[in-house]
Design a protein around this motif. Structure first.
Motif, PDB file in Angstrom:
ATOM      1  N   GLN A 397       0.827  -1.214   0.000  1.00  0.00           N
ATOM      2  CA  GLN A 397       0.000   0.000   0.000  1.00  0.00           C
ATOM      3  C   GLN A 397       0.861   1.263   0.000  1.00  0.00           C
ATOM      4  O   GLN A 397       0.561   2.224  -0.727  1.00  0.00           O
ATOM      5  CB  GLN A 397      -0.928  -0.005   1.211  1.00  0.00           C
ATOM      6  N   GLN A 398       1.950   1.263   0.809  1.00  0.00           N
ATOM      7  CA  GLN A 398       2.824   2.438   0.846  1.00  0.00           C
ATOM      8  C   GLN A 398       3.487   2.661  -0.508  1.00  0.00           C
ATOM      9  O   GLN A 398       3.569   3.795  -0.996  1.00  0.00           O
ATOM     10  CB  GLN A 398       3.907   2.259   1.928  1.00  0.00           C
ATOM     11  N   LEU A 399       3.956   1.575  -1.127  1.00  0.00           N
ATOM     12  CA  LEU A 399       4.590   1.698  -2.438  1.00  0.00           C
ATOM     13  C   LEU A 399       3.581   2.142  -3.498  1.00  0.00           C
ATOM     14  O   LEU A 399       3.902   2.950  -4.374  1.00  0.00           O
ATOM     15  CB  LEU A 399       5.216   0.362  -2.840  1.00  0.00           C
ATOM     16  N   ASN A 400       2.364   1.622  -3.413  1.00  0.00           N
ATOM     17  CA  ASN A 400       1.316   2.003  -4.372  1.00  0.00           C
ATOM     18  C   ASN A 400       0.983   3.481  -4.269  1.00  0.00           C
ATOM     19  O   ASN A 400       0.716   4.136  -5.289  1.00  0.00           O
ATOM     20  CB  ASN A 400       0.060   1.171  -4.153  1.00  0.00           C
ATOM     21  N   ASN A 401       0.974   4.026  -3.044  1.00  0.00           N
ATOM     22  CA  ASN A 401       0.688   5.452  -2.854  1.00  0.00           C
ATOM     23  C   ASN A 401       1.714   6.314  -3.586  1.00  0.00           C
ATOM     24  O   ASN A 401       1.367   7.315  -4.233  1.00  0.00           O
ATOM     25  CB  ASN A 401       0.684   5.806  -1.366  1.00  0.00           C
ATOM     26  N   VAL A 402       2.994   5.925  -3.465  1.00  0.00           N
ATOM     27  CA  VAL A 402       4.050   6.677  -4.140  1.00  0.00           C
ATOM     28  C   VAL A 402       3.950   6.496  -5.653  1.00  0.00           C
ATOM     29  O   VAL A 402       4.052   7.455  -6.418  1.00  0.00           O
ATOM     30  CB  VAL A 402       5.440   6.222  -3.643  1.00  0.00           C
ATOM     31  N   LEU A 403       3.729   5.254  -6.090  1.00  0.00           N
ATOM     32  CA  LEU A 403       3.643   4.975  -7.521  1.00  0.00           C
ATOM     33  C   LEU A 403       2.467   5.697  -8.177  1.00  0.00           C
ATOM     34  O   LEU A 403       2.546   6.085  -9.346  1.00  0.00           O
ATOM     35  CB  LEU A 403       3.515   3.466  -7.748  1.00  0.00           C
ATOM     36  N   GLY A 404       1.373   5.879  -7.436  1.00  0.00           N
ATOM     37  CA  GLY A 404       0.219   6.592  -7.976  1.00  0.00           C
ATOM     38  C   GLY A 404       0.579   8.007  -8.372  1.00  0.00           C
ATOM     39  O   GLY A 404       0.208   8.488  -9.462  1.00  0.00           O
ATOM     40  N   ILE A 405       1.338   8.694  -7.514  1.00  0.00           N
ATOM     41  CA  ILE A 405       1.758  10.067  -7.802  1.00  0.00           C
ATOM     42  C   ILE A 405       2.808  10.082  -8.904  1.00  0.00           C
ATOM     43  O   ILE A 405       2.766  10.913  -9.829  1.00  0.00           O
ATOM     44  CB  ILE A 405       2.301  10.737  -6.526  1.00  0.00           C
ATOM     45  N   VAL A 406       3.770   9.138  -8.810  1.00  0.00           N
ATOM     46  CA  VAL A 406       4.852   9.089  -9.793  1.00  0.00           C
ATOM     47  C   VAL A 406       4.308   8.828 -11.192  1.00  0.00           C
ATOM     48  O   VAL A 406       4.664   9.520 -12.162  1.00  0.00           O
ATOM     49  CB  VAL A 406       5.880   7.996  -9.412  1.00  0.00           C
ATOM     50  N   LEU A 407       3.434   7.826 -11.336  1.00  0.00           N
ATOM     51  CA  LEU A 407       2.894   7.504 -12.653  1.00  0.00           C
ATOM     52  C   LEU A 407       1.980   8.614 -13.166  1.00  0.00           C
ATOM     53  O   LEU A 407       1.954   8.909 -14.366  1.00  0.00           O
ATOM     54  CB  LEU A 407       2.140   6.179 -12.613  1.00  0.00           C
ATOM     55  N   GLY A 408       1.214   9.235 -12.249  1.00  0.00           N
ATOM     56  CA  GLY A 408       0.386  10.365 -12.662  1.00  0.00           C
ATOM     57  C   GLY A 408       1.235  11.482 -13.238  1.00  0.00           C
ATOM     58  O   GLY A 408       0.924  12.037 -14.309  1.00  0.00           O
ATOM     59  N   ALA A 409       2.349  11.817 -12.544  1.00  0.00           N
ATOM     60  CA  ALA A 409       3.262  12.855 -13.027  1.00  0.00           C
ATOM     61  C   ALA A 409       3.950  12.423 -14.324  1.00  0.00           C
ATOM     62  O   ALA A 409       4.145  13.234 -15.246  1.00  0.00           O
ATOM     63  CB  ALA A 409       4.306  13.173 -11.955  1.00  0.00           C
ATOM     64  N   LEU A 410       4.316  11.133 -14.414  1.00  0.00           N
ATOM     65  CA  LEU A 410       4.985  10.620 -15.614  1.00  0.00           C
ATOM     66  C   LEU A 410       4.065  10.684 -16.821  1.00  0.00           C
ATOM     67  O   LEU A 410       4.475  11.097 -17.917  1.00  0.00           O
ATOM     68  CB  LEU A 410       5.440   9.179 -15.373  1.00  0.00           C
ATOM     69  N   PHE A 411       2.795  10.295 -16.646  1.00  0.00           N
ATOM     70  CA  PHE A 411       1.843  10.341 -17.761  1.00  0.00           C
ATOM     71  C   PHE A 411       1.606  11.777 -18.225  1.00  0.00           C
ATOM     72  O   PHE A 411       1.439  12.033 -19.423  1.00  0.00           O
ATOM     73  CB  PHE A 411       0.529   9.671 -17.361  1.00  0.00           C
ATOM     74  N   LEU A 412       1.587  12.720 -17.274  1.00  0.00           N
ATOM     75  CA  LEU A 412       1.447  14.131 -17.647  1.00  0.00           C
ATOM     76  C   LEU A 412       2.654  14.595 -18.451  1.00  0.00           C
ATOM     77  O   LEU A 412       2.518  15.349 -19.434  1.00  0.00           O
ATOM     78  CB  LEU A 412       1.290  14.994 -16.395  1.00  0.00           C
ATOM     79  N   PHE A 413       3.848  14.142 -18.043  1.00  0.00           N
ATOM     80  CA  PHE A 413       5.078  14.520 -18.761  1.00  0.00           C
ATOM     81  C   PHE A 413       5.064  13.963 -20.188  1.00  0.00           C
ATOM     82  O   PHE A 413       5.387  14.669 -21.147  1.00  0.00           O
ATOM     83  CB  PHE A 413       6.294  14.002 -17.995  1.00  0.00           C
ATOM     84  N   ILE A 414       4.674  12.684 -20.331  1.00  0.00           N
ATOM     85  CA  ILE A 414       4.600  12.061 -21.659  1.00  0.00           C
ATOM     86  C   ILE A 414       3.595  12.807 -22.540  1.00  0.00           C
ATOM     87  O   ILE A 414       3.845  13.061 -23.727  1.00  0.00           O
ATOM     88  CB  ILE A 414       4.212  10.575 -21.534  1.00  0.00           C
ATOM     89  N   ALA A 415       2.463  13.162 -21.936  1.00  0.00           N
ATOM     90  CA  ALA A 415       1.426  13.869 -22.691  1.00  0.00           C
ATOM     91  C   ALA A 415       1.920  15.235 -23.157  1.00  0.00           C
ATOM     92  O   ALA A 415       1.660  15.649 -24.299  1.00  0.00           O
ATOM     93  CB  ALA A 415       0.173  14.028 -21.830  1.00  0.00           C
ATOM     94  N   SER A 416       2.642  15.946 -22.283  1.00  0.00           N
ATOM     95  CA  SER A 416       3.142  17.272 -22.660  1.00  0.00           C
ATOM     96  C   SER A 416       4.164  17.169 -23.785  1.00  0.00           C
ATOM     97  O   SER A 416       4.223  18.046 -24.661  1.00  0.00           O
ATOM     98  CB  SER A 416       3.763  17.965 -21.437  1.00  0.00           C
ATOM     99  N   CYS A 417       4.968  16.093 -23.771  1.00  0.00           N
ATOM    100  CA  CYS A 417       5.928  15.883 -24.860  1.00  0.00           C
ATOM    101  C   CYS A 417       5.195  15.560 -26.168  1.00  0.00           C
ATOM    102  O   CYS A 417       5.556  16.057 -27.242  1.00  0.00           O
ATOM    103  CB  CYS A 417       6.885  14.741 -24.501  1.00  0.00           C
ATOM    104  N   TYR A 418       4.171  14.717 -26.051  1.00  0.00           N
ATOM    105  CA  TYR A 418       3.403  14.323 -27.244  1.00  0.00           C
ATOM    106  C   TYR A 418       2.694  15.531 -27.863  1.00  0.00           C
ATOM    107  O   TYR A 418       2.631  15.673 -29.081  1.00  0.00           O
ATOM    108  CB  TYR A 418       2.387  13.255 -26.862  1.00  0.00           C
ATOM    109  N   HIS A 419       2.162  16.401 -26.993  1.00  0.00           N
ATOM    110  CA  HIS A 419       1.445  17.578 -27.485  1.00  0.00           C
ATOM    111  C   HIS A 419       2.398  18.744 -27.786  1.00  0.00           C
ATOM    112  O   HIS A 419       1.942  19.838 -28.135  1.00  0.00           O
ATOM    113  CB  HIS A 419       0.385  18.014 -26.462  1.00  0.00           C
TER     114      HIS A 419
END
Length: 464
Positions: A397-419
């Motif tokens: 659960q602790q690792l999932n909490n961190v990964l949720g934020i990390v992946l959310g930020a990573l997906f935003l970064f990928i999207a900004s690069c794509y756009h």
């Protein structure tokens, strides 16, 4: 009947301390500008306080079971509450960033012992037929605190001072301490050897893995160095798993992974928890940055998730008893995936009423899926395995909490690069892409749920 009542009271006590621990992981996010001004530093520098707390939460977890056996769960739980209160007071009294970071480390270490020890006491005394109700009590802070944290932090920062965020823990801690002395059973210590190698491998592996993930979420850090630290952490954790499976007296037993139901909760459930952890990060940002809503409006919309969590919890047990774990995980998983997809199609023109309906249903689906997964995970766990299974579940659960934020930020970064635009100027399309990717995680988790045996967890439902 009396024993069941006592177990429920202990579950409420542990849930309250879990709420305190989870709340402090997110409560300072909206108060960061105020704290930074108080310490005369840049707002982004305060993120070290969040990282320090998250790192410390994982360090003490592997040793929590041994400490509870050696010094008794009653003592460790009570001492950890006191330490959490003292660390909270030090946070409130901090005069610079260094003092604040050290206080947050102490706070996280106390929390890493407080909750898993309390959960073990409750789960080891819960009969299988009462497991659904007990788990329902224990898991609600994991759903509510991430949503409530930014709202509470923003309220104190705006109308009082940020110091009150941590002062609040002190009266709550005294209440918890009173009921800990009253409710928790007194037991004799169990003397067994301490697995020092296991502790070093688990502790250092978790520290490196979580720290690397935290670095990835900060754009100013080198992605190459961050990934190298994550990889090193993975290597250490792999070595830890090998050691734990070959040691005579392992720090944590991995026997729980022999149960299919526990593996589903750990692996498929992790994808769900990562998705759920990303929502309190992505949605408020989309409402404010993408739609131009005020922080108050964004916070109010997020509270709709909280309302859905609470109201749908009333039907969790009847649904599981009526339809079974596998059917609930599949059908509700589809609803959960659909809710993320619908959120991805929000625009500035979407009516507030439509958003409220979708967020309410999403909150309800979160509640049902979270409770169902956690109950299923412990459905086949024997009492002798509860302690290690609980530590493994808490670690996930602790690792999932961190990964949720990390992946959310990573997906935003990928999207900004794509756009093809600067990631500091996020658009609505970026958030839509990130939410669709998060929905994809919940769909992948469905593979684990679909392949579950049809009778999975029937022993908890009272079906032979």
């Amino acid at each position: 009947m009396q024993q069941r009542s006592n177990v429920q009271k202990m579950a409420i006590l542990v849930a309250a301390t879990f709420f305190m621990e989870n709340l402090d992981a997110t409560v300072i996010t909206t108060a960061i500008p105020n704290i930074a001004k108080s310490f005369s530093v840049n707002p982004q520098d305060i993120s070290v306080g969040i990282s320090a707390y998250m790192l410390a939460l994982t360090i003490g977890l592997p040793a929590s079971g041994w400490l509870a056996n050696r010094f008794t769960a009653h003592r460790i739980f009570s001492i950890s509450i006191v330490l959490f209160m003292l660390a909270s007071l030090l946070c409130a009294l901090s005069i610079n960033l260094t003092m604040f970071t050290l206080a947050r480390l102490c706070q996280g270490l106390a929390g890493s012992l407080m909750v898993p020890v309390g959960r073990t006491v409750v789960l080891s005394r819960t009969e299988k037929q009462n497991l659904v109700n007990t788990i329902s009590i224990l898991v609600w802070p994991g759903l509510i605190a991430p949503v409530m944290g930014p709202v509470i932090g923003g309220f104190f920062a705006q109308y009082l001072t940020w110091h009150w965020i941590f002062v609040l823990n002190i009266p709550l801690g005294f209440i918890a301490l009173f009921y800990a002395f009253k409710l928790l059973p007194k037991e004799l210590p169990q003397i067994r050897a301490f697995d020092g190698i296991g502790f070093i491998l688990c502790g250092s592996g978790l520290l490196l893995f979580v720290y690397g993930l935290e670095m990835i979420s900060h754009s100013q850090k080198s992605i190459g160095i961050s990934l190298s630290i994550v990889l090193l952490g993975c290597i250490m954790l792999t070595m830890a798993c090998y050691h734990l499976t070959h040691s005579t007296h392992p720090l944590i037993s991995l026997q729980a992974f022999s149960k299919r139901t526990f593996r589903t909760m750990f692996f498929g459930g992790s994808l769900i928890r990562i998705a759920l952890s990303s929502a309190p990060f992505l949605l408020p940002l989309m409402f404010q940055v993408g739609f131009g809503y005020s922080p108050l409006t964004a916070g109010a919309l997020l509270l709709v998730l909280f309302v859905g969590n609470i109201l749908f919890k009333l039907i969790n047990t009847p649904l599981i008893e009526r339809f079974g774990f596998r059917n609930i995980l599949i059908i509700n998983g589809i609803v959960l995936s659909a809710s993320f997809i619908l959120c991805a199609f929000f625009t500035e023109q979407t009516s507030i009423i439509t958003m409220i309906i979708v967020l309410f249903l999403s909150g309800g689906a979160r509640s049902i899926q979270f409770t169902t997964l956690n109950t299923l995970g412990f459905s086949e766990i024997e009492k002798s395995e509860v302690q290690s299974a609980n530590i493994l579940s808490t670690l996930a659960q602790q690792l999932n909490n961190v990964l949720g934020i990390v992946l959310g930020a990573l997906f935003l970064f990928i999207a900004s690069c794509y756009h093809d635009h600067n990631k500091t100027m996020l658009s609505v399309e970026d958030f839509q892409f990130a939410l669709l990717m998060i929905a994809g995680l919940t769909i992948i988790a469905m593979i684990d749920f679909i392949t579950l045996p049809k009778n999975a967890g029937d022993n908890v439902r009272g079906i032979k």
